[in-house]
Design an enzyme around this catalytic site. Structure first.
Site, PDB file in Angstrom:
ATOM      1  N   ARG A 229       0.849  -1.180   0.000  1.00 58.05           N
ATOM      2  CA  ARG A 229       0.000   0.000   0.000  1.00 58.05           C
ATOM      3  C   ARG A 229       0.890   1.237   0.000  1.00 58.05           C
ATOM      4  O   ARG A 229       1.879   1.312   0.720  1.00 58.05           O
ATOM      5  CB  ARG A 229      -0.930   0.026   1.223  1.00 58.05           C
ATOM      6  CG  ARG A 229      -2.131  -0.892   1.111  1.00 58.05           C
ATOM      7  CD  ARG A 229      -3.102  -0.389   0.063  1.00 58.05           C
ATOM      8  NE  ARG A 229      -4.306  -1.202  -0.066  1.00 58.05           N
ATOM      9  CZ  ARG A 229      -4.472  -2.197  -0.934  1.00 58.05           C
ATOM     10  NH1 ARG A 229      -3.468  -2.540  -1.729  1.00 58.05           N
ATOM     11  NH2 ARG A 229      -5.605  -2.851  -0.986  1.00 58.05           N
ATOM     12  N   GLU A 258      -2.374   8.229  -5.060  1.00 54.37           N
ATOM     13  CA  GLU A 258      -2.396   7.718  -6.434  1.00 54.37           C
ATOM     14  C   GLU A 258      -3.242   8.573  -7.371  1.00 54.37           C
ATOM     15  O   GLU A 258      -3.346   8.269  -8.555  1.00 54.37           O
ATOM     16  CB  GLU A 258      -2.846   6.261  -6.428  1.00 54.37           C
ATOM     17  CG  GLU A 258      -1.829   5.377  -5.710  1.00 54.37           C
ATOM     18  CD  GLU A 258      -2.214   3.907  -5.595  1.00 54.37           C
ATOM     19  OE1 GLU A 258      -3.298   3.531  -6.092  1.00 54.37           O
ATOM     20  OE2 GLU A 258      -1.420   3.144  -5.002  1.00 54.37           O
ATOM     21  N   HIS A 285      -0.120   0.617  -9.738  1.00 59.35           N
ATOM     22  CA  HIS A 285      -0.897  -0.285  -8.877  1.00 59.35           C
ATOM     23  C   HIS A 285      -1.408  -1.492  -9.672  1.00 59.35           C
ATOM     24  O   HIS A 285      -2.601  -1.823  -9.633  1.00 59.35           O
ATOM     25  CB  HIS A 285      -2.072   0.469  -8.243  1.00 59.35           C
ATOM     26  CG  HIS A 285      -2.555  -0.167  -6.965  1.00 59.35           C
ATOM     27  ND1 HIS A 285      -3.076   0.560  -5.922  1.00 59.35           N
ATOM     28  CD2 HIS A 285      -2.608  -1.460  -6.553  1.00 59.35           C
ATOM     29  CE1 HIS A 285      -3.441  -0.252  -4.941  1.00 59.35           C
ATOM     30  NE2 HIS A 285      -3.160  -1.483  -5.307  1.00 59.35           N
TER      31      HIS A 285
END
Length: 311
Positions: A229, A258, A285
């Site tokens: 994460r 993000e 991601h």
């Protein structure tokens, strides 16, 4: 037939799988948060990814939902105390993307240690610089893995053919050494690791765990890999550690923010600085995001739904 509301895009194989175990799928991948508040009423199940926070404000004081199925590994978007209070069971499908994450972490490591992205850009710009792109080997390196759940072990398993020394720390496990990794204390990893890969969830304890003080504790300059994460790792700390020589490379599949069009001033400054460094690699991601994992996640979820004991 009980109904399961699905509020995020899922591979279509899920619908037949649910039907085969006696569940009806209400597939609403474009549903808004406000629409979920009324749509979930009467549903016994809810399948989510990571974009929606599942909490009291969303489900209310008397939810009909009996379980939340998280299509992935992280649970940081779920209000677990609330769900426990309401006896709503939580399942997740971390088995479904562990292989994808393990492979991607190896790919990121190879890309950094062998200067693959840098060399690719140079050749495409008509620069043939062999010596400047001389890389290292994974063989004989000491790799530290933080967290030995599904993805940490998958990464260690894939490293087993490289001839490296894999050290593993997991605060919440003991006696877990196996053919792929050796259980050690965190001090051993600080003292011996040359490569560090993170495989831990985002919690209050791990948020911004990897700051500059953390990185300074390593006795050797390390390559940092984060497929866990983004909020675990400070971008500013990574940039500073690279400049000061505590890091010799970084591969980040996740970022503390993000939404790249909404970076804070400090985040943007660090991000721009990292973008200028040839020993830094970003991916958006996608470590667990493969065609195969899309289906495997469904299989894992449905197996766990089938095993639930619902009142």
């Amino acid at each position: 037939m009980p109904t399961c509301l699905i509020i995020d895009p899922m591979h279509p194989s899920l619908f037949a799988m649910l039907q085969n175990i006696g569940w009806e799928a209400d597939y609403q991948p474009e549903i808004t948060r406000e629409e979920i508040k009324s749509r979930h009423v009467g549903c016994q199940g809810l399948i989510v990814r990571s974009k929606t926070v599942i909490d009291r404000e969303l489900l209310g004081s008397n939810p009909t939902v009996k379980f939340i199925g998280r299509a992935g590994a992280g649970l940081d978007n779920l209000d677990l105390p609330y769900l426990s209070e309401k006896n709503i069971q939580v399942i997740h499908a971390s088995e479904g993307n562990r292989d994808a994450v393990g492979e991607h972490a190896v790919g990121l490591l190879l890309a950094v240690i062998r200067n693959i992205a840098k060399a690719d850009r140079e050749v495409k710009n008509m620069v043939w610089a062999r010596e400047a792109n001389r890389g290292g080997e994974i063989m004989s390196k000491t790799v530290g893995i933080i967290g030995y759940g599904n993805t940490g072990r998958a990464f260690a398993k894939r490293l087993s053919g490289f001839g490296c020394n894999v050290l593993v720390y997991d605060k919440y496990k003991s006696n877990f050494s196996d053919a792929f990794g050796k259980e050690v204390g965190m001090e051993t990893i600080f003292n011996e690791a040359e490569i560090l890969s993170l495989h831990i969830p985002l919690t209050d304890e791990t948020r911004m765990l990897v700051d500059i003080d953390y990185l300074k504790r390593f006795k050797k300059p390390i390559i940092l890999i984060n497929t866990a994460r983004g909020e675990i790792v400070s971008l500013t700390a990574v940039d500073k550690a690279l400049i000061e020589g505590h890091l010799r490379g970084a591969a980040l599949d996740v970022l503390e923010n993000e939404k790249l069009d909404r970076l804070t001033a400090s985040q943007k400054e660090a991000f721009n600085s990292l973008c200028d460094k040839s020993n830094v690699i970003f991916t958006p991601h996608i470590a667990g995001w493969t065609f195969e994992s899309h289906v495997k996640i469904n299989v894992a979820l449905v197996q766990k739904i089938c095993a639930l004991q619902l009142a």
